[in-house]
Design a protein around this motif. Structure first.
Motif, PDB file in Angstrom:
ATOM      1  N   ASP A  83       0.904  -1.297   0.131  1.00 13.82           N
ATOM      2  CA  ASP A  83       0.006  -0.195  -0.085  1.00 13.82           C
ATOM      3  C   ASP A  83       1.015   1.273  -0.062  1.00 13.82           C
TER       4      ASP A  83
ATOM      5  N   ASP B  47       3.100   3.362  -5.541  1.00 11.56           N
ATOM      6  CA  ASP B  47       2.196   3.862  -6.174  1.00 11.56           C
ATOM      7  C   ASP B  47       1.535   2.881  -7.461  1.00 11.56           C
ATOM      8  N   ASP B  48       0.431   3.632  -7.948  1.00 10.60           N
ATOM      9  CA  ASP B  48      -0.453   2.725  -8.775  1.00 10.60           C
ATOM     10  C   ASP B  48       0.512   2.078 -10.006  1.00 10.60           C
ATOM     11  N   GLU B  49       1.514   2.852 -10.669  1.00 10.33           N
ATOM     12  CA  GLU B  49       2.365   2.173 -11.606  1.00 10.33           C
ATOM     13  C   GLU B  49       3.255   1.173 -11.109  1.00 10.33           C
TER      14      GLU B  49
ATOM     15  N   GLU C  42       2.182  -0.887  -8.730  1.00  8.72           N
ATOM     16  CA  GLU C  42       1.323  -1.949  -8.688  1.00  8.72           C
ATOM     17  C   GLU C  42       0.789  -2.607  -9.783  1.00  8.72           C
ATOM     18  N   ALA C  43       0.630  -1.964 -10.891  1.00  7.18           N
ATOM     19  CA  ALA C  43       0.260  -2.523 -12.228  1.00  7.18           C
ATOM     20  C   ALA C  43       1.440  -3.393 -12.727  1.00  7.18           C
TER      21      ALA C  43
ATOM     22  N   HIS D  23      -5.670  -1.818  -5.585  1.00 10.86           N
ATOM     23  CA  HIS D  23      -6.701  -2.286  -6.636  1.00 10.86           C
ATOM     24  C   HIS D  23      -7.221  -3.457  -6.970  1.00 10.86           C
TER      25      HIS D  23
END
Length: 292
Positions: free
Chosen positions: A140, A143-145, A147-148, A186
């Motif tokens: 957590d 960042d989102d990038e 995680e992708a 996500h």
């Protein structure tokens, strides 16, 4: 690797053998992650034993542990691999000297991008050292990038390095992801995982954990510490104490040669279990009630 446990009960015994007292929920989640070869996503309040579970799984199953500590701004290079540019440069100069300045460019390039100069970071280490336990700690915080990127890696357990080629795990590692829920992870990542929410241990199990992890701790003091911590968790504190703080408190009391927890001793040692000045002030105002 030791023999894979045949049931959650066998996994409980394996974890117990390395000092981790798992309940049925944790053991079932860990067993299914092993049997189904699915990542295990563990969420819960700080101090509930998420990271300790991954460490205990590695120890109890006889597997190497590879740990990736996530943080804000972490990127693929930090997590996967980098090329050792200084060594590549020295190698290139050595080749040039050996060839008397007549260096074939294609040959030189091929010699630069080999395993010799590949710096494996945790994710690549997990792919090449499997079977192992891969701990992706505090996802957590990333960042989102990132995680992708991690999502794609967990789908295939393989990565393609442009200059080197594809690296694929012969056997998928046991992946444990942890989150303190500072942000929502996500759904796409959670869908690929088995999910388990870790609660603080109940009173009897916390007493057992304290007795197991703190040598020399008596039954009376262990019960007093566990009961006090459970009362503290019922308050609206900024940072309720976890099991790690319970252990710290018990060790602090033993270091002071205490065999009982009274109000005066609690007041002196609250810094071992509470980490915010606001929480300290709130608890000190209620010490007579909490430790009566």
């Amino acid at each position: 690797m030791t023999a894979s446990p045949a049931s959650p009960e066998e996994l409980i015994a394996a974890l117990d053998g390395v000092g981790y007292l798992a309940d049925e929920g944790v053991a079932t989640a860990g067993f299914l992650a092993l049997r189904l070869r699915r990542p295990l996503f563990c969420e819960g309040e700080p101090g509930t034993g998420k990271t300790s579970l991954a460490l205990a799984l590695a120890d109890g199953l006889g597997l190497p542990l590879v740990r990736l500590q996530c943080h804000e701004g972490i990127d693929a290079a930090q997590a996967l691999y980098e090329w050792d540019f200084p060594r590549q440069l020295l190698h290139l100069r050595a080749l040039e000297a050996a060839e008397g300045g007549r260096l074939d460019a294609d040959t030189a390039e091929r010699s630069l991008y080999t395993e010799r100069f590949l710096l494996a970071r945790p994710l690549l280490q997990a792919l090449t050292n499997a079977p192992c336990v891969l701990l992706v700690d505090e996802i957590d915080r990333a960042d989102d990038e990132f995680e992708a990127f991690l999502l794609q890696l967990l789908d295939e357990y393989a990565v393609t390095i442009p200059e080197y080629g594809e690296i694929r795990a012969e056997q998928p590692p046991l992946v444990v992801l942890t989150s303190n829920r500072t942000r929502e992870v996500h759904d796409a990542l959670k869908r690929r995982c088995l999910y388990h929410w870790l609660e603080h241990p109940d009173l009897p199990r916390e007493i057992r954990i304290l007795r197991r992890r703190v040598p020399g701790l008596g039954e009376t003091l262990a019960r007093q510490v566990a009961e006090a911590v459970h009362r503290l968790r019922d308050l609206e504190l900024l940072k309720p104490p976890g099991t790690a703080e319970s252990l710290d408190w018990a060790r602090a009391l033993l270091a002071l040669d205490r065999d009982e927890l009274d109000t005066a001793t609690a007041a002196r040692t609250l810094g071992a279990v509470l980490k915010y000045s606001e929480d300290l002030d709130r608890v000190r105002a209620k010490l007579d009630v909490l430790f009566a």
